[in-house]
Write a protein that holds these residues in place. Sequence first.
Motif, PDB file in Angstrom:
ATOM      1  N   PRO A   1      59.531   7.987  44.521  1.00 50.83           N
ATOM      2  CA  PRO A   1      60.364   8.807  43.535  1.00 50.83           C
ATOM      3  C   PRO A   1      59.844   9.803  43.315  1.00 50.83           C
ATOM      4  CG  PRO A   1      60.426   6.272  43.200  1.00 50.83           C
ATOM      5  CD  PRO A   1      60.126   6.465  44.578  1.00 50.83           C
ATOM      6  N   GLU A   2      59.865  11.215  42.375  1.00 55.15           N
ATOM      7  CA  GLU A   2      58.705  11.197  41.929  1.00 55.15           C
ATOM      8  C   GLU A   2      57.789  11.463  41.110  1.00 55.15           C
ATOM      9  OE1 GLU A   2      57.772  14.664  43.004  1.00 55.15           O
ATOM     10  OE2 GLU A   2      58.868  14.602  44.923  1.00 55.15           O
ATOM     11  N   ALA A   3      58.405  10.775  39.917  1.00 50.89           N
ATOM     12  CA  ALA A   3      57.324  10.041  39.122  1.00 50.89           C
ATOM     13  C   ALA A   3      56.567   9.334  39.467  1.00 50.89           C
ATOM     14  CB  ALA A   3      58.287   9.442  38.427  1.00 50.89           C
ATOM     15  N   ALA A   4      56.914   8.492  40.829  1.00 49.10           N
ATOM     16  CA  ALA A   4      55.276   7.553  41.018  1.00 49.10           C
ATOM     17  C   ALA A   4      54.305   8.126  42.245  1.00 49.10           C
ATOM     18  CB  ALA A   4      56.230   6.527  42.516  1.00 49.10           C
ATOM     19  N   LYS A   5      54.748   9.660  42.977  1.00 43.96           N
ATOM     20  CA  LYS A   5      53.532  10.582  43.333  1.00 43.96           C
ATOM     21  C   LYS A   5      53.426  11.246  42.162  1.00 43.96           C
ATOM     22  CE  LYS A   5      57.142  11.800  47.276  1.00 43.96           C
ATOM     23  NZ  LYS A   5      57.823  12.845  48.292  1.00 43.96           N
ATOM     24  N   LYS A   6      53.857  10.965  41.597  1.00 40.48           N
ATOM     25  CA  LYS A   6      52.597  12.142  40.244  1.00 40.48           C
ATOM     26  C   LYS A   6      51.671  11.566  39.393  1.00 40.48           C
ATOM     27  CE  LYS A   6      53.338  14.721  35.544  1.00 40.48           C
ATOM     28  NZ  LYS A   6      54.143  15.225  34.847  1.00 40.48           N
ATOM     29  N   ALA A   7      52.443   9.835  39.154  1.00 38.75           N
ATOM     30  CA  ALA A   7      51.228   9.597  39.336  1.00 38.75           C
ATOM     31  C   ALA A   7      50.056   8.524  39.834  1.00 38.75           C
ATOM     32  CB  ALA A   7      51.844   7.710  38.337  1.00 38.75           C
ATOM     33  N   MET A   8      50.137   8.447  41.265  1.00 34.20           N
ATOM     34  CA  MET A   8      49.351   8.163  41.628  1.00 34.20           C
ATOM     35  C   MET A   8      48.532   9.250  42.183  1.00 34.20           C
ATOM     36  SD  MET A   8      51.668   6.401  45.504  1.00 34.20           S
ATOM     37  CE  MET A   8      52.856   4.598  44.621  1.00 34.20           C
ATOM     38  N   ASP A   9      49.497  10.613  42.728  1.00 32.10           N
ATOM     39  CA  ASP A   9      48.417  11.988  42.523  1.00 32.10           C
ATOM     40  C   ASP A   9      47.183  11.857  41.466  1.00 32.10           C
ATOM     41  OD1 ASP A   9      49.148  12.533  45.036  1.00 32.10           O
ATOM     42  OD2 ASP A   9      50.178  14.081  44.730  1.00 32.10           O
ATOM     43  N   GLY A  10      47.802  11.272  39.931  1.00 29.54           N
ATOM     44  CA  GLY A  10      47.558  12.648  39.207  1.00 29.54           C
ATOM     45  C   GLY A  10      45.806  10.709  38.968  1.00 29.54           C
ATOM     46  N   LEU A  11      46.237   9.756  39.454  1.00 32.76           N
ATOM     47  CA  LEU A  11      45.169   8.876  39.262  1.00 32.76           C
ATOM     48  C   LEU A  11      43.652   8.474  40.465  1.00 32.76           C
ATOM     49  CD1 LEU A  11      44.481   6.277  37.978  1.00 32.76           C
ATOM     50  CD2 LEU A  11      46.292   5.049  39.494  1.00 32.76           C
ATOM     51  N   SER A  12      44.115  10.263  41.972  1.00 29.95           N
ATOM     52  CA  SER A  12      42.825   9.652  42.324  1.00 29.95           C
ATOM     53  C   SER A  12      41.591   9.903  42.077  1.00 29.95           C
ATOM     54  CB  SER A  12      43.660  10.392  43.309  1.00 29.95           C
ATOM     55  OG  SER A  12      44.696  10.728  44.567  1.00 29.95           O
ATOM     56  N   ALA A  13      41.031  11.211  41.068  1.00 32.01           N
ATOM     57  CA  ALA A  13      40.139  11.280  40.690  1.00 32.01           C
ATOM     58  C   ALA A  13      39.437  10.135  40.316  1.00 32.01           C
ATOM     59  CB  ALA A  13      39.446  12.503  40.657  1.00 32.01           C
ATOM     60  N   GLU A  14      40.255  10.103  39.494  1.00 38.01           N
ATOM     61  CA  GLU A  14      40.094   9.147  38.103  1.00 38.01           C
ATOM     62  C   GLU A  14      39.258   7.668  38.908  1.00 38.01           C
ATOM     63  OE1 GLU A  14      42.540   6.526  34.675  1.00 38.01           O
ATOM     64  OE2 GLU A  14      43.294   8.342  35.270  1.00 38.01           O
TER      65      GLU A  14
ATOM     66  N   GLU B   1      47.414   0.950  36.832  1.00 38.96           N
ATOM     67  CA  GLU B   1      47.429   1.826  36.284  1.00 38.96           C
ATOM     68  C   GLU B   1      49.079   2.285  37.433  1.00 38.96           C
ATOM     69  OE1 GLU B   1      46.150   3.662  34.204  1.00 38.96           O
ATOM     70  OE2 GLU B   1      44.525   1.297  33.654  1.00 38.96           O
ATOM     71  N   VAL B   2      49.482   2.896  38.133  1.00 38.30           N
ATOM     72  CA  VAL B   2      50.279   3.135  39.122  1.00 38.30           C
ATOM     73  C   VAL B   2      51.818   2.804  38.116  1.00 38.30           C
ATOM     74  CG1 VAL B   2      52.451   3.414  40.651  1.00 38.30           C
ATOM     75  CG2 VAL B   2      49.136   3.570  40.860  1.00 38.30           C
ATOM     76  N   GLN B   3      51.722   1.266  38.034  1.00 36.98           N
ATOM     77  CA  GLN B   3      53.083   1.133  38.007  1.00 36.98           C
ATOM     78  C   GLN B   3      53.367   1.294  36.774  1.00 36.98           C
ATOM     79  OE1 GLN B   3      53.498  -3.401  40.802  1.00 36.98           O
ATOM     80  NE2 GLN B   3      52.382  -3.223  38.640  1.00 36.98           N
ATOM     81  N   ASN B   4      52.033   1.677  35.575  1.00 37.89           N
ATOM     82  CA  ASN B   4      52.425   2.183  34.151  1.00 37.89           C
ATOM     83  C   ASN B   4      53.121   3.186  34.051  1.00 37.89           C
ATOM     84  OD1 ASN B   4      52.127  -1.120  33.378  1.00 37.89           O
ATOM     85  ND2 ASN B   4      49.865  -0.594  33.049  1.00 37.89           N
ATOM     86  N   ARG B   5      52.213   3.926  34.599  1.00 42.09           N
ATOM     87  CA  ARG B   5      52.154   5.630  34.776  1.00 42.09           C
ATOM     88  C   ARG B   5      53.280   6.098  35.400  1.00 42.09           C
ATOM     89  NH1 ARG B   5      45.946   8.042  35.648  1.00 42.09           N
ATOM     90  NH2 ARG B   5      44.884   6.225  34.049  1.00 42.09           N
ATOM     91  N   SER B   6      54.168   5.587  36.530  1.00 43.52           N
ATOM     92  CA  SER B   6      55.457   5.749  36.851  1.00 43.52           C
ATOM     93  C   SER B   6      56.285   4.778  35.863  1.00 43.52           C
ATOM     94  CB  SER B   6      55.305   5.332  38.382  1.00 43.52           C
ATOM     95  OG  SER B   6      55.641   3.577  38.277  1.00 43.52           O
ATOM     96  N   ASP B   7      56.242   4.338  34.330  1.00 48.05           N
ATOM     97  CA  ASP B   7      57.336   3.872  33.868  1.00 48.05           C
ATOM     98  C   ASP B   7      58.413   3.340  34.990  1.00 48.05           C
ATOM     99  OD1 ASP B   7      58.299   3.043  32.112  1.00 48.05           O
ATOM    100  OD2 ASP B   7      59.707   4.514  32.203  1.00 48.05           O
ATOM    101  N   GLY B   8      57.159   2.130  35.679  1.00 41.36           N
ATOM    102  CA  GLY B   8      57.417   0.874  36.485  1.00 41.36           C
ATOM    103  C   GLY B   8      58.744   0.965  37.694  1.00 41.36           C
ATOM    104  N   ALA B   9      58.955   2.513  38.000  1.00 42.56           N
ATOM    105  CA  ALA B   9      59.430   3.360  39.449  1.00 42.56           C
ATOM    106  C   ALA B   9      58.392   2.533  40.921  1.00 42.56           C
ATOM    107  CB  ALA B   9      58.764   4.723  39.857  1.00 42.56           C
ATOM    108  N   VAL B  10      57.761   1.440  40.530  1.00 37.59           N
ATOM    109  CA  VAL B  10      57.235   1.402  41.444  1.00 37.59           C
ATOM    110  C   VAL B  10      56.984  -0.020  41.470  1.00 37.59           C
ATOM    111  CG1 VAL B  10      56.455   2.908  43.156  1.00 37.59           C
ATOM    112  CG2 VAL B  10      55.223   2.214  41.685  1.00 37.59           C
TER     113      VAL B  10
END
Length: 358
Positions: free
Chosen positions: A268-281, A74-83
């Motif tokens: 990168p911000e894209a990775a942080k946003k993806a990880m934070d957005g996934l926490s509760a889910e 999920e993180v790799q997909n949601r960050s568009d490969g940033a991580v």
Amino acid sequence: MKRIFLLTALLGALLLAGCGGSGDQQAAQKSETQTEGQPAAEAPAKPEPVKLTYANFPPAFTVPCVQMERWKDEVQNRSDGAVAVETFPGGTLLNAKNMLRGVIEGQADIGCVAMSYMPGVFPLSSVVEMPVGFHSGKTSSQVLWAMYEKYQPAELKDVKVLTLFATPPSNIMSRTPVKSIADMQGLELRGNGTSGKFLDALGAVTVSMPMPEVPDALQKSIVQGLYTSLEVLQDMKFAEFCPYATITDGPVYIFAVVMNKAKWDALPEAAKKAMDGLSAEQAAWTGEYWDTHTAEAVEWAIQNHGLQVFEFSDEDKATAREKSAAIIDAWKQSATAAGLPADQIMDDLLAFKAQFAN
């Protein structure tokens, strides 16, 4: 004669003009053709993904590692490969005992910490382990995340918390039938942490040991069963040794997925946003997956090993609550000694439990 000369001169001028115009047009056409034929300006090269290591301690097929692989994807997909996350299950990078320290020191970028294996280290989060009668892993996981969000406990200040989750309630798996609290008296069962205290309160004899040692202990009658969530009937093949299960809705085990702070700050911000957005889910997903898998494991054990399932009577459930109240009182004393508002925390736990009940 003069007229003929003028006509000849005029004709020559026209011819020269025609040739010149044709040459200019051809030159222009050639220039235009060259422009069109040139390759388009290339887009800037995409940055190389940030590579992260994620350590986990149980075998790859167990729920904590299944959730790890889902989080990674999920993180790799949601960050568009940033991580790009490389996972290490089965203690191949860090074991359970060294997980938290290893992440803080940078031996792994991310790690799954079994908080229940570290008594006293997480005075606030451990309230979720109390015997308050959770019925599902989804509820206990959502409550654990909600408590973290509300209190931002200092016990986790040295790491970035990516998500938290908890098991379904602990239940008995045994070699002999346990139909009531009376059947538990003196019965040697593998248990750890708060679950072990719960067993002791009900009259059993708790034997603490790592899960990989339990099959041998069962075969040698060192223990007569174990106390944890029931998916291990299938995952660890305990149905081969324990033909009986007893529903007690006992304490849960809690986990934290944490990240090295310096590594987090450098993302990168894209990775942080993806990880934070996934926490509760991710917390809710893991709990729900654990519930579903546990139900499937029980059915598998019934179909393949003739598992018999019992449940405490209402009278025994009331007795269990009464006998285990001292565990909650002891937690309150420890939390108060740690400077925490114990009564308020317990009230919030019960409120969130009611909110997320399913």
